[in-house]
Design a protein around this motif. Structure first.
Motif, PDB file in Angstrom:
ATOM      1  N   TYR A   1       0.864  -1.193   0.000  1.00  0.00           N
ATOM      2  CA  TYR A   1       0.000   0.000   0.000  1.00  0.00           C
ATOM      3  C   TYR A   1       0.893   1.234   0.000  1.00  0.00           C
ATOM      4  O   TYR A   1       2.075   1.123   0.328  1.00  0.00           O
ATOM      5  CB  TYR A   1      -0.951  -0.006   1.209  1.00  0.00           C
ATOM      6  N   PRO A   2       0.356   2.390  -0.377  1.00  0.00           N
ATOM      7  CA  PRO A   2      -1.010   2.698  -0.772  1.00  0.00           C
ATOM      8  C   PRO A   2      -1.316   2.176  -2.179  1.00  0.00           C
ATOM      9  O   PRO A   2      -0.428   2.038  -3.004  1.00  0.00           O
ATOM     10  CB  PRO A   2      -1.073   4.224  -0.731  1.00  0.00           C
ATOM     11  N   THR A   3      -2.593   1.904  -2.416  1.00  0.00           N
ATOM     12  CA  THR A   3      -2.995   1.272  -3.673  1.00  0.00           C
ATOM     13  C   THR A   3      -3.769   2.195  -4.603  1.00  0.00           C
ATOM     14  O   THR A   3      -3.977   1.853  -5.760  1.00  0.00           O
ATOM     15  CB  THR A   3      -3.878   0.043  -3.390  1.00  0.00           C
TER      16      THR A   3
ATOM     17  N   LEU B   1      -0.361  -2.136  -8.047  1.00  0.00           N
ATOM     18  CA  LEU B   1      -1.004  -3.248  -8.742  1.00  0.00           C
ATOM     19  C   LEU B   1       0.013  -4.321  -9.109  1.00  0.00           C
ATOM     20  O   LEU B   1      -0.229  -5.517  -8.911  1.00  0.00           O
ATOM     21  CB  LEU B   1      -1.735  -2.757  -9.991  1.00  0.00           C
ATOM     22  N   ILE B   2       1.147  -3.914  -9.622  1.00  0.00           N
ATOM     23  CA  ILE B   2       2.199  -4.872 -10.002  1.00  0.00           C
ATOM     24  C   ILE B   2       2.718  -5.608  -8.772  1.00  0.00           C
ATOM     25  O   ILE B   2       2.824  -6.837  -8.770  1.00  0.00           O
ATOM     26  CB  ILE B   2       3.337  -4.160 -10.772  1.00  0.00           C
ATOM     27  N   LYS B   3       3.015  -4.863  -7.709  1.00  0.00           N
ATOM     28  CA  LYS B   3       3.525  -5.503  -6.490  1.00  0.00           C
ATOM     29  C   LYS B   3       2.483  -6.438  -5.875  1.00  0.00           C
ATOM     30  O   LYS B   3       2.816  -7.543  -5.436  1.00  0.00           O
ATOM     31  CB  LYS B   3       3.949  -4.445  -5.471  1.00  0.00           C
ATOM     32  N   ASN B   4       1.229  -6.008  -5.854  1.00  0.00           N
ATOM     33  CA  ASN B   4       0.188  -6.859  -5.261  1.00  0.00           C
ATOM     34  C   ASN B   4      -0.170  -8.047  -6.148  1.00  0.00           C
ATOM     35  O   ASN B   4      -0.621  -9.078  -5.645  1.00  0.00           O
ATOM     36  CB  ASN B   4      -1.043  -6.033  -4.884  1.00  0.00           C
ATOM     37  N   THR B   5       0.066  -7.946  -7.435  1.00  0.00           N
ATOM     38  CA  THR B   5      -0.126  -9.100  -8.313  1.00  0.00           C
ATOM     39  C   THR B   5       0.909 -10.176  -7.993  1.00  0.00           C
ATOM     40  O   THR B   5       0.584 -11.363  -7.929  1.00  0.00           O
ATOM     41  CB  THR B   5      -0.060  -8.679  -9.797  1.00  0.00           C
ATOM     42  N   LYS B   6       2.135  -9.763  -7.755  1.00  0.00           N
ATOM     43  CA  LYS B   6       3.190 -10.721  -7.360  1.00  0.00           C
ATOM     44  C   LYS B   6       2.842 -11.353  -6.015  1.00  0.00           C
ATOM     45  O   LYS B   6       2.965 -12.576  -5.838  1.00  0.00           O
ATOM     46  CB  LYS B   6       4.537  -9.989  -7.286  1.00  0.00           C
ATOM     47  N   ILE B   7       2.388 -10.549  -5.066  1.00  0.00           N
ATOM     48  CA  ILE B   7       1.987 -11.081  -3.759  1.00  0.00           C
ATOM     49  C   ILE B   7       0.818 -12.050  -3.929  1.00  0.00           C
ATOM     50  O   ILE B   7       0.807 -13.141  -3.353  1.00  0.00           O
ATOM     51  CB  ILE B   7       1.632  -9.931  -2.785  1.00  0.00           C
ATOM     52  N   ALA B   8      -0.167 -11.664  -4.741  1.00  0.00           N
ATOM     53  CA  ALA B   8      -1.328 -12.533  -4.964  1.00  0.00           C
ATOM     54  C   ALA B   8      -0.893 -13.865  -5.576  1.00  0.00           C
ATOM     55  O   ALA B   8      -1.364 -14.929  -5.157  1.00  0.00           O
ATOM     56  CB  ALA B   8      -2.342 -11.831  -5.874  1.00  0.00           C
ATOM     57  N   TRP B   9      -0.018 -13.805  -6.550  1.00  0.00           N
ATOM     58  CA  TRP B   9       0.482 -15.032  -7.182  1.00  0.00           C
ATOM     59  C   TRP B   9       1.105 -15.955  -6.134  1.00  0.00           C
ATOM     60  O   TRP B   9       0.785 -17.142  -6.065  1.00  0.00           O
ATOM     61  CB  TRP B   9       1.503 -14.665  -8.261  1.00  0.00           C
TER      62      TRP B   9
ATOM     63  N   VAL C   1      -6.587  -3.738  -3.642  1.00  0.00           N
ATOM     64  CA  VAL C   1      -5.803  -4.964  -3.445  1.00  0.00           C
ATOM     65  C   VAL C   1      -6.591  -6.207  -3.854  1.00  0.00           C
ATOM     66  O   VAL C   1      -6.024  -7.233  -4.222  1.00  0.00           O
ATOM     67  CB  VAL C   1      -5.291  -5.079  -1.990  1.00  0.00           C
ATOM     68  N   ALA C   2      -7.913  -6.130  -3.860  1.00  0.00           N
ATOM     69  CA  ALA C   2      -8.736  -7.279  -4.244  1.00  0.00           C
ATOM     70  C   ALA C   2      -8.581  -7.641  -5.717  1.00  0.00           C
ATOM     71  O   ALA C   2      -8.717  -8.808  -6.086  1.00  0.00           O
ATOM     72  CB  ALA C   2     -10.206  -6.987  -3.938  1.00  0.00           C
ATOM     73  N   VAL C   3      -8.299  -6.671  -6.557  1.00  0.00           N
ATOM     74  CA  VAL C   3      -8.303  -6.891  -8.005  1.00  0.00           C
ATOM     75  C   VAL C   3      -7.347  -8.008  -8.432  1.00  0.00           C
ATOM     76  O   VAL C   3      -7.775  -8.964  -9.089  1.00  0.00           O
ATOM     77  CB  VAL C   3      -8.051  -5.569  -8.771  1.00  0.00           C
ATOM     78  N   PRO C   4      -6.059  -7.961  -8.094  1.00  0.00           N
ATOM     79  CA  PRO C   4      -5.198  -9.060  -8.545  1.00  0.00           C
ATOM     80  C   PRO C   4      -5.563 -10.399  -7.905  1.00  0.00           C
ATOM     81  O   PRO C   4      -5.426 -11.446  -8.551  1.00  0.00           O
ATOM     82  CB  PRO C   4      -3.789  -8.612  -8.151  1.00  0.00           C
ATOM     83  N   PHE C   5      -6.040 -10.386  -6.676  1.00  0.00           N
ATOM     84  CA  PHE C   5      -6.437 -11.639  -6.034  1.00  0.00           C
ATOM     85  C   PHE C   5      -7.639 -12.255  -6.743  1.00  0.00           C
ATOM     86  O   PHE C   5      -7.712 -13.470  -6.910  1.00  0.00           O
ATOM     87  CB  PHE C   5      -6.723 -11.413  -4.543  1.00  0.00           C
ATOM     88  N   PHE C   6      -8.572 -11.434  -7.184  1.00  0.00           N
ATOM     89  CA  PHE C   6      -9.745 -11.957  -7.876  1.00  0.00           C
ATOM     90  C   PHE C   6      -9.380 -12.482  -9.263  1.00  0.00           C
ATOM     91  O   PHE C   6      -9.816 -13.565  -9.651  1.00  0.00           O
ATOM     92  CB  PHE C   6     -10.846 -10.895  -7.956  1.00  0.00           C
ATOM     93  N   TYR C   7      -8.600 -11.731 -10.017  1.00  0.00           N
ATOM     94  CA  TYR C   7      -8.268 -12.189 -11.371  1.00  0.00           C
ATOM     95  C   TYR C   7      -7.396 -13.444 -11.357  1.00  0.00           C
ATOM     96  O   TYR C   7      -7.649 -14.388 -12.107  1.00  0.00           O
ATOM     97  CB  TYR C   7      -7.639 -11.061 -12.196  1.00  0.00           C
ATOM     98  N   LEU C   8      -6.397 -13.474 -10.478  1.00  0.00           N
ATOM     99  CA  LEU C   8      -5.572 -14.685 -10.397  1.00  0.00           C
ATOM    100  C   LEU C   8      -6.363 -15.831  -9.762  1.00  0.00           C
ATOM    101  O   LEU C   8      -6.225 -16.984 -10.178  1.00  0.00           O
ATOM    102  CB  LEU C   8      -4.287 -14.405  -9.604  1.00  0.00           C
ATOM    103  N   GLY C   9      -7.190 -15.509  -8.769  1.00  0.00           N
ATOM    104  CA  GLY C   9      -8.030 -16.528  -8.149  1.00  0.00           C
ATOM    105  C   GLY C   9      -8.981 -17.170  -9.147  1.00  0.00           C
ATOM    106  O   GLY C   9      -9.215 -18.375  -9.123  1.00  0.00           O
ATOM    107  N   LYS C  10      -9.521 -16.372 -10.047  1.00  0.00           N
ATOM    108  CA  LYS C  10     -10.409 -16.891 -11.095  1.00  0.00           C
ATOM    109  C   LYS C  10      -9.659 -17.896 -11.971  1.00  0.00           C
ATOM    110  O   LYS C  10     -10.189 -18.961 -12.299  1.00  0.00           O
ATOM    111  CB  LYS C  10     -10.942 -15.735 -11.955  1.00  0.00           C
TER     112      LYS C  10
END
Length: 149
Positions: free
Chosen positions: A52-54, A61-69, A87-96
């Protein structure tokens, strides 16, 4: 069932925490900002910090996408729940992509306009929940379950 609860600290995290009757008896973990309020509320819980901040930040977004992965591949949740924000966005797209079920709860204080996060994930969620009937004008496929409060 393993549940991932992901959201910003503050009000978004408070909303997720209020779902305790649902998640308390399930294998679950949290993803939120490593801030004092989150650490206090989630003491004793499994929590992964995110960047954060997001707010409208490509860097975040890039950093949180790596964390989500990393987190999603380690934990392999069956269900991801969020009430925002970015922060939900990368978790949802990768989760999908990983075949997790996705539930998004739109925030209580947005009655007649969509949030940025809501707009971004509305097309991919399994269940989009609103807290006001008026919000269904913005999100026609949503389910109104009433207020979390």
């Amino acid at each position: 069932m393993k549940v991932c609860l992901v959201g910003s600290s503050g009000g978004h995290l408070t909303h997720l925490y209020m779902l305790k009757p649902f998640w308390k008896d399930k294998d679950h973990f949290w993803v939120t900002f490593d801030k004092k309020d989150a650490r206090s509320l989630l003491e004793g819980e499994k929590m992964y910090p995110c960047y954060y901040p997001t707010n409208r930040s490509l860097k975040a977004l890039i950093k949180n996408t790596k964390i989500a992965w990393d987190v999603l591949h380690k934990e392999k949740p069956d269900l991801i729940i969020s009430c925002g924000a970015a922060v939900a966005v990368p978790f949802f797209y990768l989760g999908k992509m990983m075949r997790a079920k996705l539930v998004y709860i739109e925030v209580f204080d947005r009655i007649d306009k969509p949030t940025m996060t809501g707009k971004m994930i509305y097309p991919i969620v399994d269940k989009f929940v609103v807290q006001w009937e008026e919000q269904k004008k913005v999100y026609p496929k949503a389910v109104n379950l009433g207020s979390i409060f």
